[in-house]
Design a protein around this motif. Structure first.
Motif, short mmCIF file in Angstrom:
data_model
loop_
_atom_site.label_atom_id
_atom_site.label_comp_id
_atom_site.label_asym_id
_atom_site.label_seq_id
_atom_site.Cartn_x
_atom_site.Cartn_y
_atom_site.Cartn_z
N UNK A 1 8.08 -9.15 1.20
CA UNK A 1 6.78 -8.69 1.68
C UNK A 1 6.66 -8.89 3.18
N UNK A 2 7.09 -10.04 3.66
CA UNK A 2 7.00 -10.33 5.09
C UNK A 2 7.87 -9.37 5.90
N UNK A 3 9.08 -9.09 5.40
CA UNK A 3 9.98 -8.17 6.08
C UNK A 3 9.36 -6.78 6.17
N UNK A 4 8.81 -6.31 5.06
CA UNK A 4 8.22 -4.97 5.04
C UNK A 4 6.97 -4.91 5.91
N UNK A 5 6.14 -5.93 5.82
CA UNK A 5 4.93 -5.96 6.64
C UNK A 5 5.27 -5.84 8.12
N UNK A 6 6.25 -6.61 8.56
CA UNK A 6 6.63 -6.62 9.97
C UNK A 6 7.07 -5.23 10.42
N UNK A 7 7.98 -4.64 9.65
CA UNK A 7 8.52 -3.34 10.05
C UNK A 7 7.49 -2.22 9.94
N UNK B 1 -1.01 0.60 8.53
CA UNK B 1 -1.87 -0.50 8.13
C UNK B 1 -1.37 -0.99 6.78
N UNK B 2 -1.24 -2.30 6.60
CA UNK B 2 -0.56 -2.83 5.42
C UNK B 2 -1.41 -3.86 4.69
N UNK B 3 -1.39 -3.79 3.38
CA UNK B 3 -1.94 -4.82 2.51
C UNK B 3 -0.87 -5.14 1.48
N UNK B 4 -0.99 -6.26 0.77
CA UNK B 4 0.03 -6.61 -0.21
C UNK B 4 -0.58 -7.30 -1.41
N UNK B 5 0.19 -7.32 -2.48
CA UNK B 5 -0.17 -8.01 -3.71
C UNK B 5 1.11 -8.55 -4.33
N UNK B 6 1.06 -9.73 -4.97
CA UNK B 6 2.27 -10.35 -5.52
C UNK B 6 2.64 -9.92 -6.93
N UNK B 7 1.79 -9.12 -7.58
CA UNK B 7 2.11 -8.64 -8.92
C UNK B 7 1.25 -7.42 -9.24
N UNK B 8 1.52 -6.82 -10.39
CA UNK B 8 0.83 -5.60 -10.75
C UNK B 8 -0.66 -5.78 -10.99
N UNK B 9 -1.04 -6.90 -11.59
CA UNK B 9 -2.46 -7.11 -11.85
C UNK B 9 -3.26 -7.18 -10.56
N UNK B 10 -2.73 -7.90 -9.57
CA UNK B 10 -3.42 -7.98 -8.28
C UNK B 10 -3.43 -6.62 -7.58
N UNK B 11 -2.34 -5.88 -7.76
CA UNK B 11 -2.26 -4.56 -7.13
C UNK B 11 -3.36 -3.65 -7.65
N UNK B 12 -3.65 -3.74 -8.95
CA UNK B 12 -4.70 -2.90 -9.53
C UNK B 12 -6.08 -3.30 -9.01
N UNK B 13 -6.22 -4.56 -8.59
CA UNK B 13 -7.47 -5.00 -7.97
C UNK B 13 -7.58 -4.54 -6.52
N UNK B 14 -6.45 -4.62 -5.81
CA UNK B 14 -6.44 -4.32 -4.37
C UNK B 14 -6.51 -2.82 -4.11
N UNK B 15 -5.78 -2.03 -4.91
CA UNK B 15 -5.64 -0.60 -4.63
C UNK B 15 -6.98 0.13 -4.49
N UNK B 16 -7.94 -0.05 -5.41
CA UNK B 16 -9.20 0.69 -5.26
C UNK B 16 -9.97 0.28 -4.00
#
Length: 258
Positions: A48-54, A61-76
Motif C-alpha cells: 500500500x505504501x509503495x503504491x500510494x507513493x507512486x 488522489x489515493x485512499x486505501x483499505x486493508x481488506x474487502x469489508x473496509x473497502x466496501x465502507x470506503x468506496x461509497x
C-alpha cells in the motif's frame, strides 16, 4: 496532476487510517475536484505504501483499505474512479469484494484492477468473471502499472482518442483505412480479422468473452460458432505476432500492451 475532463465533487480520505487504532478522519472536499481518485485495497502495508507513493507522485488522489469489508465502507464515501484490489485478503477477499461492488450501480463502470501473488489460471478466470477489468500479478512493477493507468485516463478523457489510429508496441492500426502496420511493415488482414484486432486494441487489457466478440464483430444477424473467434484470433496472431492478443482460458481474449 491527473484530472477529469468534467468536474464533479471529490473527497479526500486519509489512506492510512485503517492501519492504526484511531477514529477515521472527517472526509473533506479535495482541493481539485477533477483529480482522478484511486482506492488501493491490500492487506500488506508495504505494498500500500509503495503504491500510494507512486500514485500520488503521478498526481492521483489515493485512499486505501486493508481488506474487502473496509473497502466496501470506503468506496461509497471516496467514490474512486479506479480500484486496485488484492485477491487474497482477510475478512472478505477480492473476488467477493469485486462482485459486491459491481452490484452497486455507482461502481458498475469503475475501472477495477486485481493485484495478486497467485498466478494460477483459476484465480485469473475468477477475477474476470467477478467483473475485473485487468489483472496484474505481484510483485508489482510501478512503472508498468502507471502506464496502464495513464492509458485508461487518456481513453476516459477523450473516448475518440483511439477512434482513427491506434499505435501500441510498434503496431499501428488505421481504422479508417483498414490498414495495419507492424514496425512500419504493412500487414494485410481480411475485414473480420481486422475488425477483431481493432476492437480488442481499442480497449487494451479489457477481457472480452467469445460471445461478446461475436456480437460486436459479427452481429446478431449472422449465425457463427464461438469457435469462429478462436480461428480468427489464431490467424491474426500468425500475421501480427503472438504477443499482442492474450488468451484468458475459460474467459476470452484481451489485447496486451506489455
Amino acid at each position: 496532476m491527473v484530472t477529469h475532463p468534467t468536474a464533479r465533487q471529490a473527497v479526500f480520505l486519509s489512506s492510512r487510517i485503517f492501519f492504526y487504532n484511531q477514529k477515521p478522519r472527517t472526509v473533506q472536499p479535495a482541493a481539485n475536484a477533477n483529480v482522478y481518485k484511486i482506492l488501493v485495497v491490500d492487506d500488506d502495508p508495504d505494498i500500500v505504501e509503495l503504491l500510494e507513493y507512486n500514485l500520488r507522485k503521478e498526481g492521483y488522489e489515493v485512499a486505501s483499505a486493508p481488506d474487502g469489508r473496509k473497502a466496501l465502507d470506503v468506496a461509497p464515501q471516496f467514490s474512486p474512479d479506479i480500484i486496485l484490489l488484492d485477491v487474497m485478503m482477510p475478512h472478505l477477499d477480492g473476488i467477493a469484494t469485486c462482485q459486491q461492488l459491481r452490484e452497486q450501480p455507482r461502481f458498475k463502470d469503475t475501472y477495477i484492477i486485481f493485484l495478486t501473488a497467485r498466478a494460477e489460471e483459476f484465480s485469473e478466470v475468477a477475477a474476470f468473471e467477478a467483473g475485473a477489468d485487468d489483472f496484474i500479478a505481484k510483485p508489482i512493477k510501478p512503472r508498468a502499472l502507471l502506464s496502464r493507468l495513464a492509458a485508461h485516463v487518456r481513453r476516459d478523457k477523450d473516448p475518440q482518442l483511439l477512434s482513427d489510429t491506434i499505435e501500441i508496441n510498434g503496431l499501428t492500426i488505421d481504422r479508417t483505412g483498414f490498414a495495419v502496420f507492424q514496425d512500419g511493415r504493412k500487414i494485410t488482414l481480411p475485414k473480420k480479422e481486422f475488425e477483431l484486432l481493432a476492437f480488442l486494441a481499442t480497449s487494451p487489457h479489457k477481457v472480452f468473452g467469445r460471445e461478446e466478440l461475436l456480437q460486436n464483430i459479427w452481429g446478431n444477424d449472422v449465425f457463427v460458432l464461438a469457435r469462429t473467434v478462436d480461428v480468427h484470433v489464431r490467424k491474426v496472431r500468425e500475421k501480427v505476432g503472438d504477443h499482442h492478443i492474450q488468451t484468458i482460458k475459460g474467459v476470452g481474449y484481451k489485447f496486451n500492451t506489455d
